[in-house]
Scaffold this motif. Structure first.
Motif, PDB file in Angstrom:
ATOM      1  N   VAL A  92     -14.672 -22.796 -65.600  1.00  0.00           N
ATOM      2  CA  VAL A  92     -14.267 -22.408 -64.246  1.00  0.00           C
ATOM      3  C   VAL A  92     -14.669 -23.486 -63.245  1.00  0.00           C
ATOM      4  CG1 VAL A  92     -14.564 -20.698 -62.441  1.00  0.00           C
ATOM      5  CG2 VAL A  92     -14.319 -19.983 -64.808  1.00  0.00           C
ATOM      6  N   MET A  93     -15.855 -24.053 -63.434  1.00  0.00           N
ATOM      7  CA  MET A  93     -16.289 -25.124 -62.539  1.00  0.00           C
ATOM      8  C   MET A  93     -15.366 -26.329 -62.678  1.00  0.00           C
ATOM      9  SD  MET A  93     -20.023 -26.783 -62.245  1.00  0.00           S
ATOM     10  CE  MET A  93     -21.046 -25.352 -62.320  1.00  0.00           C
ATOM     11  N   GLY A  94     -14.923 -26.563 -63.911  1.00  0.00           N
ATOM     12  CA  GLY A  94     -13.968 -27.655 -64.135  1.00  0.00           C
ATOM     13  C   GLY A  94     -12.697 -27.434 -63.341  1.00  0.00           C
ATOM     14  N   ILE A  95     -12.205 -26.198 -63.350  1.00  0.00           N
ATOM     15  CA  ILE A  95     -10.989 -25.892 -62.584  1.00  0.00           C
ATOM     16  C   ILE A  95     -11.237 -26.141 -61.101  1.00  0.00           C
ATOM     17  CG2 ILE A  95      -9.408 -24.040 -61.923  1.00  0.00           C
ATOM     18  CD1 ILE A  95     -10.021 -22.831 -64.715  1.00  0.00           C
ATOM     19  N   MET A  96     -12.425 -25.736 -60.654  1.00  0.00           N
ATOM     20  CA  MET A  96     -12.744 -25.936 -59.243  1.00  0.00           C
ATOM     21  C   MET A  96     -12.732 -27.420 -58.875  1.00  0.00           C
ATOM     22  SD  MET A  96     -16.299 -25.143 -57.307  1.00  0.00           S
ATOM     23  CE  MET A  96     -17.054 -26.663 -57.820  1.00  0.00           C
ATOM     24  N   LEU A  97     -13.150 -28.265 -59.819  1.00  0.00           N
ATOM     25  CA  LEU A  97     -13.274 -29.691 -59.495  1.00  0.00           C
ATOM     26  C   LEU A  97     -11.954 -30.456 -59.631  1.00  0.00           C
ATOM     27  CD1 LEU A  97     -16.701 -30.551 -61.120  1.00  0.00           C
ATOM     28  CD2 LEU A  97     -16.187 -30.217 -58.712  1.00  0.00           C
ATOM     29  N   ILE A  98     -10.937 -29.834 -60.252  1.00  0.00           N
ATOM     30  CA  ILE A  98      -9.671 -30.552 -60.458  1.00  0.00           C
ATOM     31  C   ILE A  98      -9.115 -31.141 -59.155  1.00  0.00           C
ATOM     32  CG2 ILE A  98      -7.226 -30.259 -61.061  1.00  0.00           C
ATOM     33  CD1 ILE A  98      -8.145 -28.425 -63.312  1.00  0.00           C
ATOM     34  N   PRO A  99      -8.980 -30.339 -58.094  1.00  0.00           N
ATOM     35  CA  PRO A  99      -8.412 -30.917 -56.876  1.00  0.00           C
ATOM     36  C   PRO A  99      -9.297 -32.012 -56.305  1.00  0.00           C
ATOM     37  CG  PRO A  99      -9.253 -28.734 -56.430  1.00  0.00           C
ATOM     38  CD  PRO A  99      -9.287 -28.910 -57.914  1.00  0.00           C
ATOM     39  N   PHE A 100     -10.593 -31.857 -56.519  1.00  0.00           N
ATOM     40  CA  PHE A 100     -11.532 -32.857 -56.019  1.00  0.00           C
ATOM     41  C   PHE A 100     -11.245 -34.208 -56.673  1.00  0.00           C
ATOM     42  CE2 PHE A 100     -15.884 -34.277 -55.095  1.00  0.00           C
ATOM     43  CZ  PHE A 100     -15.956 -33.786 -53.810  1.00  0.00           C
ATOM     44  N   VAL A 101     -11.165 -34.200 -58.004  1.00  0.00           N
ATOM     45  CA  VAL A 101     -10.886 -35.439 -58.730  1.00  0.00           C
ATOM     46  C   VAL A 101      -9.471 -35.917 -58.413  1.00  0.00           C
ATOM     47  CG1 VAL A 101     -10.642 -36.454 -61.027  1.00  0.00           C
ATOM     48  CG2 VAL A 101     -12.471 -34.840 -60.571  1.00  0.00           C
ATOM     49  N   SER A 102      -8.509 -34.996 -58.432  1.00  0.00           N
ATOM     50  CA  SER A 102      -7.119 -35.446 -58.326  1.00  0.00           C
ATOM     51  C   SER A 102      -6.816 -35.989 -56.943  1.00  0.00           C
ATOM     52  CB  SER A 102      -6.152 -34.333 -58.716  1.00  0.00           C
ATOM     53  OG  SER A 102      -5.940 -33.463 -57.642  1.00  0.00           O
ATOM     54  N   SER A 103      -7.301 -35.345 -55.888  1.00  0.00           N
ATOM     55  CA  SER A 103      -6.864 -35.862 -54.591  1.00  0.00           C
ATOM     56  C   SER A 103      -7.579 -37.158 -54.249  1.00  0.00           C
ATOM     57  CB  SER A 103      -6.998 -34.808 -53.496  1.00  0.00           C
ATOM     58  OG  SER A 103      -8.305 -34.712 -53.072  1.00  0.00           O
ATOM     59  N   LEU A 104      -8.861 -37.299 -54.679  1.00  0.00           N
ATOM     60  CA  LEU A 104      -9.535 -38.580 -54.451  1.00  0.00           C
ATOM     61  C   LEU A 104      -8.866 -39.692 -55.267  1.00  0.00           C
ATOM     62  CD1 LEU A 104     -13.341 -37.732 -54.393  1.00  0.00           C
ATOM     63  CD2 LEU A 104     -11.991 -38.701 -52.564  1.00  0.00           C
ATOM     64  N   SER A 105      -8.574 -39.402 -56.545  1.00  0.00           N
ATOM     65  CA  SER A 105      -7.958 -40.434 -57.390  1.00  0.00           C
ATOM     66  C   SER A 105      -6.563 -40.774 -56.889  1.00  0.00           C
ATOM     67  CB  SER A 105      -7.857 -39.965 -58.837  1.00  0.00           C
ATOM     68  OG  SER A 105      -9.063 -39.439 -59.264  1.00  0.00           O
ATOM     69  N   ASP A 106      -5.843 -39.753 -56.432  1.00  0.00           N
ATOM     70  CA  ASP A 106      -4.499 -39.968 -55.925  1.00  0.00           C
ATOM     71  C   ASP A 106      -4.515 -40.967 -54.761  1.00  0.00           C
ATOM     72  OD1 ASP A 106      -1.708 -39.329 -55.744  1.00  0.00           O
ATOM     73  OD2 ASP A 106      -2.202 -38.230 -53.918  1.00  0.00           O
ATOM     74  N   ASP A 107      -5.461 -40.754 -53.830  1.00  0.00           N
ATOM     75  CA  ASP A 107      -5.568 -41.682 -52.699  1.00  0.00           C
ATOM     76  C   ASP A 107      -5.858 -43.088 -53.195  1.00  0.00           C
ATOM     77  OD1 ASP A 107      -5.145 -39.597 -51.057  1.00  0.00           O
ATOM     78  OD2 ASP A 107      -7.240 -39.310 -50.500  1.00  0.00           O
ATOM     79  N   ILE A 108      -6.756 -43.170 -54.188  1.00  0.00           N
ATOM     80  CA  ILE A 108      -7.167 -44.490 -54.671  1.00  0.00           C
ATOM     81  C   ILE A 108      -6.006 -45.179 -55.395  1.00  0.00           C
ATOM     82  CG2 ILE A 108      -8.696 -45.641 -56.289  1.00  0.00           C
ATOM     83  CD1 ILE A 108     -10.617 -43.166 -55.529  1.00  0.00           C
TER      84      ILE A 108
END
Lengths: 487, 265
Positions: free
Chosen positions: A345-361
């Motif tokens: 569940v914590m992994g699911i919570m972190l998905i947008p965190f990783v994806s939107s930061l990586s997307d910007d990069i």
């Protein structure tokens, strides 16, 4: 005059000053704004700032300092015999404040006259009862000394308030006068305003930094106190966590760190690949239309409160895992609350965190890089793998480390999804717990605040702070170290 | 460098490498290329000149289907490479781009070592059987791009650490490494200083031995110096195409004359 009215009065005066300053500047230029050094509004802002800023700053300081001074003055006049038994100075003073506030309230509600509140004697009236009538509950009986101190407190406060109002008024008017006199057509109002803006920005930065330092200090003092009661050696290397408030606790941080590490590891194993691939899809493959719909949808995940994720873990993911790995299935899972439940569940919570930061990069990688690779006959995925991701790698590593700090600091999902048992086990389907969850359980409840069992929370918090700080510093270092190479 | 068109400009082969017929390009609603017919010859430097926005870069990008990467771009008409239609659905644009290399306006080395930059294409296309093979290709390409002597001692250093002119020659080496048949260059010298420009121009002249080179340029002196054939584009039309010497000394169209004498542009 209460502080809020005082503030409004100062602001009203400053607004009037704005109009006056602007008008005066224009008059001095004969009504032709082109002859002024700065735009007319700058002269207005200059007067506004000189009227409001020093006055309001002093007001803020006064509000902080006056109670301290009054309390000192009152408490030195309290006779020694009040502090009999274990009633210490702080407790007595809080009684004094409470009575003083009660008297204020009684006067404002008309239950007492001002004169009566000033002269009332416990010997003659039951002040406690009178205060109870207006809704102020005072714990113990009010002694004559306390009542006298409270009356003293009130009179000092009233005098202080009057002095405050006068000082602020003088300061505001003085500022207004000085700035109005200075306002002529050649006065460099724009430069003054520029300085003021610089000051404002500096102040904000300072507050942010000082708050961080304050937080660290509030942890440090209690942590030091804890290590006075409990050996640091046992805390850091102990393999058992079994606090008992009766004494004889074993407070080894190791099982908690292991739980934190294990859950974070699973969370990262879930969120990093999914988040990263989602980011690659969004930035490299998706059409603008799909992207404009999908990106906000993914970011909705980031807006869900962690308690809701906790419910999701408890009610959906836990039972689901139980059906597969529990007694009916593989048989290695005893209960729905487990490292795996919380980790997923914590992994699911972190998905947008990783994806939107990586997307910007990934988006920040210049199009020229992709063109160069495509122009050599590379396919899209070859371009992503060999050119775009390596170029974005430092930023992505930074994003992952930031996600790791969040995973380590996460509490609610762990409390609801992972159970509360501090255990050292390799089985991801066992219940475990983390540092944060234990901080909550050590500080909530009726623990004596001076016991090592409660104070350990600060040592845990400090350890966690150091770990996440280390991760953040490492993330920053990696990002900085490799960034220049890719520009 | 040369102030007048070179003598070599007379010695062109007649073999047609790329041929376009009725080529139309639309960017959304904008009709960027209007009905262009052109035959680009092998082992020849062909330059595209014309004012900004005339479509010369767009047309260049049609020749290796780089326009495919832009969503709103549509290409119509017929473009053939060695007689084969490159917009045929059976043609893999990825394979095509390996045959038609491209060098961009701004040097864009990958954030990798000099060696890896050059080895990138050969690795992707499986051109080397082993490390020694790859080393050979890298050295040959760097020598061809006239940059070997400057970088041979630091092949492991990042390509982004080179100077602008060196970076552009590295990009040329990278493009050459896949052994393309045609080399497209989109204003390769516009981000370079005069000395680096001279080096790249010299290089282009050498590359003509093996490739068909198409260069887009804003500098008419450059077109005159390096190319044997020149095409003048204006407002999406191919106005005039012919031998460089003839275009610059005796243009047939008044628009060409106006442009090269500086009256329009």
């Amino acid at each position: 005059m209460p502080a809020i009215w005082l503030t409004l009065a100062v602001l009203a005066l400053a607004t009037a000053g704005y109009v006056l300053g602007r008008a005066r500047a224009l008059t001095s230029a004969g009504g032709d704004s082109r002859k002024l050094h700065s735009l007319p509004s700058y002269y207005g802002i200059h007067v506004f700032l000189f009227t409001a800023a020093p006055a309001l700053a002093l007001l803020a300081l006064w509000i902080l300092v006056q109670p301290l001074i009054i309390e000192r003055a009152v408490s030195t006049h309290l006779p020694e015999r009040v502090f009999s038994g274990n009633a210490d100075r702080g407790l007595v003073m809080s009684d004094v404040r409470r009575v003083a506030n009660g008297l204020d309230l009684a006067v404002s509600q008309g239950a007492m006259t001002t004169e009566y509140a000033r002269t009332v004697r416990t010997e003659l009236t039951d002040v406690r009862e009178r205060l109870g009538e207006v809704g102020v509950a005072v714990g113990s009986d009010i002694g004559p000394e306390v009542l006298r101190a409270a009356q003293n407190y009130r009179s000092l406060a009233a005098r202080g308030d009057l002095l405050r109002s006068l000082t602020i008024a003088v300061l505001a008017l003085g500022g207004l006068l000085v700035s109005i006199i200075r306002t002529t057509r050649d006065f460099r109002a724009r430069n003054v305003v520029e300085q003021a803006i610089l000051g404002l920005l500096l102040l904000s930065a300072t507050i942010a930094i000082l708050t961080t330092i304050g937080i660290v200090f509030s942890l440090i003092f209690n942590t030091v106190e804890f290590f006075g009661l409990y050996p640091a050696w046992d805390f850091f290397l102990g393999l058992t966590w079994s606090p008992s408030f009766g004494g004889g606790s074993e407070l080894g941080i190791f099982p908690l760190l292991w739980g934190t590490f294990y859950i974070s590891l699973i969370a990262l194993a879930v969120s990093v690949p999914i988040g990263l691939f989602a980011a690659v899809y969004l930035s490299e493959y998706a059409s603008p239309h799909v992207r404009s719909v999908a990106k906000p949808l993914i970011e909705v995940l980031a807006g869900i409160p962690t308690i809701v994720y906790g419910l999701f873990a408890l009610l959906t993911v836990g039972p689901l895992l139980m059906r597969v790995f529990g007694d009916g299935g593989v048989g290695i899972m005893q209960a729905g609350t487990a490292v795996m439940t919380a980790g997923l569940v914590m992994g699911i919570m972190l998905i947008p965190f990783v994806s939107s930061l990586s997307d910007d990069i990934i988006n920040a990688v210049p199009q020229a890089m992709r063109d160069g690779s495509l122009g050599l006959g590379a396919t899209r995925s070859e371009t992503v793998r060999q050119v775009v991701l390596p170029a974005a790698l430092p930023g992505i590593v930074g994003a992952i480390l930031l996600a790791a700090s969040r995973a380590i600091g996460e509490t609610m999902i762990v409390v609801m999804g992972a159970g509360a048992a501090a255990r050292l086990s390799m089985n991801p389907f066992d219940a475990m717990t983390t540092v944060t969850a234990k901080i909550v359980s050590q500080l909530t409840g009726d623990a004596d605040f001076a016991s090592p069992e409660a104070l350990v929370a600060f040592a845990l918090g400090m350890t966690l702070f150091v770990i996440t700080l280390g991760l953040n510093v490492l993330a920053l270092y990696i990002v900085r170290r490799y960034r220049e190479q890719y520009e | 460098m040369y102030d007048t068109p070179k003598l070599e400009s007379e010695t062109v082969t007649d073999e047609v490498k790329i041929s376009a017929r009725g080529c139309q390009v639309h960017y959304g609603d904008n009709h960027a290329i209007k009905d262009v017919d052109i035959d680009i010859q092998d082992k020849t430097v062909t330059s595209f000149i014309g004012p900004s926005g005339c479509g010369k870069s767009t047309f260049l990008r049609c020749l290796n289907r780089m326009n495919d990467t832009i969503d709103i771009c549509r290409v119509q008409g017929n473009i053939t490479l060695d007689g084969q239609d490159i917009y045929d659905p059976r043609v893999d644009p990825v394979q095509l781009r390996a045959r038609v290399g491209m060098v961009f306006q701004k040097p864009n080395p990958f954030p990798k070592s000099i060696y890896d930059n050059v080895a990138y294409g050969p690795k992707i296309h499986g051109m080397a059987r082993n490390k020694a093979d790859l080393d050979g290709i890298v050295e040959k390409s760097l020598r061809r791009a006239a940059i070997w002597d400057e970088v041979k001692d630091r092949l492991g250093a990042p390509g982004t650490g080179l100077s602008g002119g060196q970076q552009q020659r590295l990009c040329i080496a990278r493009a050459v490494a896949t052994e393309p048949e045609v080399l497209l260059m989109d204003e390769p010298c516009s981000a370079l200083d005069p000395i680096a420009t001279a080096q790249v121009e010299e290089l282009i002249d050498e590359l003509r031995q093996d490739y068909s080179v198409v260069i887009v340029t804003h500098s008419m002196q450059q077109a005159a110096r390096v190319s044997q054939k020149t095409a003048f584009f204006h407002l999406g039309n191919l106005v005039e195409y012919g031998d460089t010497g003839q275009i610059f000394t005796n243009p047939a169209d008044t628009r060409t004359e106006s442009y090269i004498t500086g009256r329009i542009g």
